[in-house]
Scaffold this motif. Structure first.
Motif, PDB file in Angstrom:
ATOM      1  N   ILE A   1       0.859  -1.454  -0.104  1.00  0.00           N
ATOM      2  CA  ILE A   1      -0.016  -0.083  -0.082  1.00  0.00           C
ATOM      3  C   ILE A   1       0.852   1.233  -0.022  1.00  0.00           C
ATOM      4  CG2 ILE A   1      -0.208   0.374   2.386  1.00  0.00           C
ATOM      5  CD1 ILE A   1      -3.239   0.923   2.023  1.00  0.00           C
ATOM      6  N   GLY A   2       0.455   2.195  -0.729  1.00  0.00           N
ATOM      7  CA  GLY A   2       1.425   3.497  -0.726  1.00  0.00           C
ATOM      8  C   GLY A   2       2.097   3.909  -1.912  1.00  0.00           C
ATOM      9  N   ALA A   3       2.515   4.822  -2.132  1.00  0.00           N
ATOM     10  CA  ALA A   3       3.306   4.996  -3.120  1.00  0.00           C
ATOM     11  C   ALA A   3       4.657   6.166  -2.758  1.00  0.00           C
ATOM     12  CB  ALA A   3       2.796   5.821  -4.443  1.00  0.00           C
ATOM     13  N   ASP A   4       4.967   6.038  -1.343  1.00  0.00           N
ATOM     14  CA  ASP A   4       5.691   7.045  -0.991  1.00  0.00           C
ATOM     15  C   ASP A   4       7.399   6.370  -0.999  1.00  0.00           C
ATOM     16  OD1 ASP A   4       5.386   5.413   1.077  1.00  0.00           O
ATOM     17  OD2 ASP A   4       4.931   7.030   2.616  1.00  0.00           O
ATOM     18  N   GLY A   5       7.327   5.194  -1.173  1.00  0.00           N
ATOM     19  CA  GLY A   5       8.806   4.612  -1.212  1.00  0.00           C
ATOM     20  C   GLY A   5       8.983   3.741  -0.007  1.00  0.00           C
ATOM     21  N   ASN A   6       8.088   3.952   0.852  1.00  0.00           N
ATOM     22  CA  ASN A   6       8.537   3.257   2.111  1.00  0.00           C
ATOM     23  C   ASN A   6       7.340   1.852   1.992  1.00  0.00           C
ATOM     24  OD1 ASN A   6       9.773   5.002   3.341  1.00  0.00           O
ATOM     25  ND2 ASN A   6       7.956   6.050   4.091  1.00  0.00           N
ATOM     26  N   THR A   7       7.838   0.704   2.351  1.00  0.00           N
ATOM     27  CA  THR A   7       6.904  -0.604   2.440  1.00  0.00           C
ATOM     28  C   THR A   7       5.864  -0.458   3.343  1.00  0.00           C
ATOM     29  OG1 THR A   7       8.772  -1.802   1.440  1.00  0.00           O
ATOM     30  CG2 THR A   7       7.165  -2.988   2.513  1.00  0.00           C
ATOM     31  N   GLY A   8       4.722  -0.724   3.117  1.00  0.00           N
ATOM     32  CA  GLY A   8       3.630  -0.580   3.919  1.00  0.00           C
ATOM     33  C   GLY A   8       2.967  -2.117   4.127  1.00  0.00           C
ATOM     34  N   GLU A   9       1.604  -1.945   4.145  1.00  0.00           N
ATOM     35  CA  GLU A   9       0.644  -3.189   4.107  1.00  0.00           C
ATOM     36  C   GLU A   9       0.957  -3.796   3.022  1.00  0.00           C
ATOM     37  OE1 GLU A   9      -3.766  -4.630   5.186  1.00  0.00           O
ATOM     38  OE2 GLU A   9      -3.058  -2.549   5.269  1.00  0.00           O
ATOM     39  N   LEU A  10       1.258  -5.318   2.992  1.00  0.00           N
ATOM     40  CA  LEU A  10       1.144  -5.848   1.775  1.00  0.00           C
ATOM     41  C   LEU A  10      -0.275  -6.342   1.166  1.00  0.00           C
ATOM     42  CD1 LEU A  10       2.843  -7.967  -0.165  1.00  0.00           C
ATOM     43  CD2 LEU A  10       2.298  -9.745   1.349  1.00  0.00           C
ATOM     44  N   LEU A  11      -0.319  -5.791  -0.215  1.00  0.00           N
ATOM     45  CA  LEU A  11      -1.852  -5.959  -0.598  1.00  0.00           C
ATOM     46  C   LEU A  11      -1.692  -7.393  -1.563  1.00  0.00           C
ATOM     47  CD1 LEU A  11      -2.269  -2.319  -1.951  1.00  0.00           C
ATOM     48  CD2 LEU A  11      -3.099  -3.345  -0.061  1.00  0.00           C
ATOM     49  N   GLY A  12      -0.941  -7.815  -1.976  1.00  0.00           N
ATOM     50  CA  GLY A  12      -0.936  -8.848  -2.951  1.00  0.00           C
ATOM     51  C   GLY A  12       0.281  -9.551  -3.304  1.00  0.00           C
ATOM     52  N   GLU A  13       0.605 -10.722  -4.080  1.00  0.00           N
ATOM     53  CA  GLU A  13       1.832 -11.041  -4.560  1.00  0.00           C
ATOM     54  C   GLU A  13       1.383 -11.740  -5.924  1.00  0.00           C
ATOM     55  OE1 GLU A  13       3.485 -14.166  -2.233  1.00  0.00           O
ATOM     56  OE2 GLU A  13       4.086 -12.763  -0.370  1.00  0.00           O
ATOM     57  N   GLY A  14       2.088 -11.381  -6.938  1.00  0.00           N
ATOM     58  CA  GLY A  14       2.128 -11.859  -8.156  1.00  0.00           C
ATOM     59  C   GLY A  14       2.950 -12.135  -8.982  1.00  0.00           C
ATOM     60  N   HIS A  15       3.198 -11.956 -10.292  1.00  0.00           N
ATOM     61  CA  HIS A  15       4.546 -12.307 -11.194  1.00  0.00           C
ATOM     62  C   HIS A  15       4.587 -11.634 -12.027  1.00  0.00           C
ATOM     63  CE1 HIS A  15       1.044 -14.438 -13.097  1.00  0.00           C
ATOM     64  NE2 HIS A  15       2.024 -14.169 -14.256  1.00  0.00           N
ATOM     65  N   LEU A  16       5.677 -11.300 -12.483  1.00  0.00           N
ATOM     66  CA  LEU A  16       6.275 -10.413 -13.745  1.00  0.00           C
ATOM     67  C   LEU A  16       5.595 -11.068 -15.052  1.00  0.00           C
ATOM     68  CD1 LEU A  16       7.914  -7.979 -14.635  1.00  0.00           C
ATOM     69  CD2 LEU A  16       9.875  -9.482 -14.896  1.00  0.00           C
ATOM     70  N   SER A  17       4.865 -10.377 -15.783  1.00  0.00           N
ATOM     71  CA  SER A  17       4.045 -10.985 -16.813  1.00  0.00           C
ATOM     72  C   SER A  17       4.883 -10.544 -18.122  1.00  0.00           C
ATOM     73  CB  SER A  17       2.849 -10.747 -16.914  1.00  0.00           C
ATOM     74  OG  SER A  17       2.674  -9.122 -16.696  1.00  0.00           O
ATOM     75  N   LEU A  18       5.168  -9.190 -18.452  1.00  0.00           N
ATOM     76  CA  LEU A  18       5.790  -8.722 -19.773  1.00  0.00           C
ATOM     77  C   LEU A  18       6.471  -7.440 -19.411  1.00  0.00           C
ATOM     78  CD1 LEU A  18       4.144  -6.063 -20.888  1.00  0.00           C
ATOM     79  CD2 LEU A  18       2.386  -7.849 -21.160  1.00  0.00           C
ATOM     80  N   ILE A  19       7.391  -7.258 -20.404  1.00  0.00           N
ATOM     81  CA  ILE A  19       8.244  -5.922 -20.658  1.00  0.00           C
ATOM     82  C   ILE A  19       7.956  -5.287 -21.650  1.00  0.00           C
ATOM     83  CG2 ILE A  19       9.853  -6.534 -18.753  1.00  0.00           C
ATOM     84  CD1 ILE A  19      11.793  -7.214 -21.239  1.00  0.00           C
ATOM     85  N   ASP A  20       7.984  -3.961 -21.891  1.00  0.00           N
ATOM     86  CA  ASP A  20       7.604  -3.248 -22.912  1.00  0.00           C
ATOM     87  C   ASP A  20       8.843  -3.570 -24.158  1.00  0.00           C
ATOM     88  OD1 ASP A  20       5.942  -1.621 -24.634  1.00  0.00           O
ATOM     89  OD2 ASP A  20       6.582   0.145 -23.655  1.00  0.00           O
ATOM     90  N   ASN A  21       8.197  -3.257 -25.211  1.00  0.00           N
ATOM     91  CA  ASN A  21       9.106  -3.414 -26.648  1.00  0.00           C
ATOM     92  C   ASN A  21      10.180  -2.291 -26.789  1.00  0.00           C
ATOM     93  OD1 ASN A  21       7.148  -1.598 -27.518  1.00  0.00           O
ATOM     94  ND2 ASN A  21       6.512  -3.116 -28.916  1.00  0.00           N
TER      95      ASN A  21
END
Length: 369
Positions: free
Chosen positions: A227-247
């Motif tokens: 959670i959050g976008a201030d660079g600090n690690t807050g509450e875990l919202l979910g775990e996923g996987h890397l799916s693609l990188i741009d071309n």
């Protein structure tokens, strides 16, 4: 003689060497364990499918069968449009097809009869050819009537608006009874897929080889969203996987866009949300791990103070990996006791006293505005 005895009795005891000068410190043990490495970034949560529901024909909205915020499946009926005019056109096209088919049947019977008579010159060649042309004309008419039926059926299907994706219904823009036009820009509402969901983020272009390695690996790279976008690690919202990188890399910013995919059954990730991502880029097996406060920086290299009996020694170490929670180093052994607090007063050979209890918190009065 009496004065000498009194002086010997009352003189202060000499201080024990190394006791009075012992420096209080706190220590931490070197742990050996598997440590994942992470790269951090700020990401935006995006729906993998978000569809604006718009009418494909003009007509009066007769029924809305879903509510705002309702979850729907792909193919569910969302709304209906007045279909009476289209049904009438379909009935008319069906009747015309029946008429054409009846005329075609009569023409084909006559064509067979003329063919038999033409063998004995019972009918002229011209009459036979005219009958053949009439059969072909009626076949084309029947095909046109069938096409009109198909078009009417397509138009009729547009009067039932069904969900193209599974997702959540957004805020409604139109009420029942309104006249809908295909040119309306807003549409009725949106249907947005929430599970699974994606997060788009950017990383420096120097990370491209690492991302390519992660994409090509048989095991999908772990990505954690906080959670959050201030660079600090807050509450875990979910775990996923890397799916693609741009071309391509953005030449203006020198960054590369990428996406991660998350299962989102608990709906903790929401489209448009800003989150902090940590992407696992590697796994150090049997790494020697210490708290960040243990490692000191010298003029030429990093070093630590290792407790040896009641003294300390300075040990040069190599920094392998570091983040805000831990450091991976080389140059010490698992189980070594390293000074984690109080290094400012130390030098090699200093006598130390290891403290076990945490320091007491000092209460301060709150400042008044």
């Amino acid at each position: 003689m009496v004065a000498l005895v009194l002086w010997l009795v009352l003189k202060p005891a000499p201080a024990r060497p190394g006791t009075a000068s012992a420096i209080p410190v706190r220590v931490a043990s070197v742990e050996q364990k598997d440590v994942p490495r992470f790269a951090s970034s700020i990401g935006t949560v995006l729906s993998m499918h978000s569809v604006v529901i718009r009418p494909q024909i003009d007509g009066i909205l007769t029924r809305l069968l879903v509510k705002e915020g309702q979850w729907v499946k792909k193919g569910d009926l969302l709304a209906t449009i007045d279909d009476r005019s289209i049904r009438a056109s379909l009935d008319q096209a069906t009747a015309q097809l029946g008429e054409s088919q009846a005329q075609l049947a009569v023409a084909q019977v006559n064509l067979k009869r003329y063919k038999l008579l033409s063998v004995d010159d019972g009918v002229s060649k011209q009459t036979y050819d005219q009958q053949q042309a009439l059969v072909n004309q009626l076949k084309a008419t029947a095909q046109g009537n069938q096409a009109a039926i198909d078009a009417a059926q397509v138009q009729l299907s547009y009067t039932q608006i069904r969900s193209p994706v599974a997702g959540r219904v957004g805020i409604r823009n139109v009420d029942e009874g309104n006249f809908l036009r295909t040119g309306d820009s807003e549409g009725l509402f949106t249907v947005t897929q929430i599970d699974p969901i994606a997060v788009e983020f950017s990383l420096p272009q120097q990370m491209l080889p690492t991302l390519q390695r992660l994409i090509a690996a048989p095991d999908r790279a772990l990505v954690k969203a906080y959670i959050g976008a201030d660079g600090n690690t807050g509450e875990l919202l979910g775990e996923g996987h890397l799916s693609l990188i741009d071309n391509q890399i953005n030449p203006n910013t020198g960054t590369l866009r990428a996406k991660a995919e998350f299962d989102n059954a608990a709906q903790r990730l929401w489209p448009g949300q800003l989150v902090t991502l940590k992407i696992q880029t590697a796994l150090d097996k049997n790494a020697l791990v210490v708290p960040p406060t243990v490692v000191q920086r010298g003029l030429e290299q990093h070093f630590v103070y290792r407790v040896k009996g009641d003294t300390v020694e300075s040990v040069p170490v190599t920094m392998v990996y570091q983040d805000s929670d831990l450091h991976i180093i080389k140059g010490v052994n698992a189980g070594d006791q390293l000074v984690s607090d109080g290094q400012s007063r130390l030098k090699p050979g200093s006598h130390v006293q290891v403290l076990s209890d945490p320091p007491a918190l000092t209460k301060t009065s709150e400042s008044q505005p």
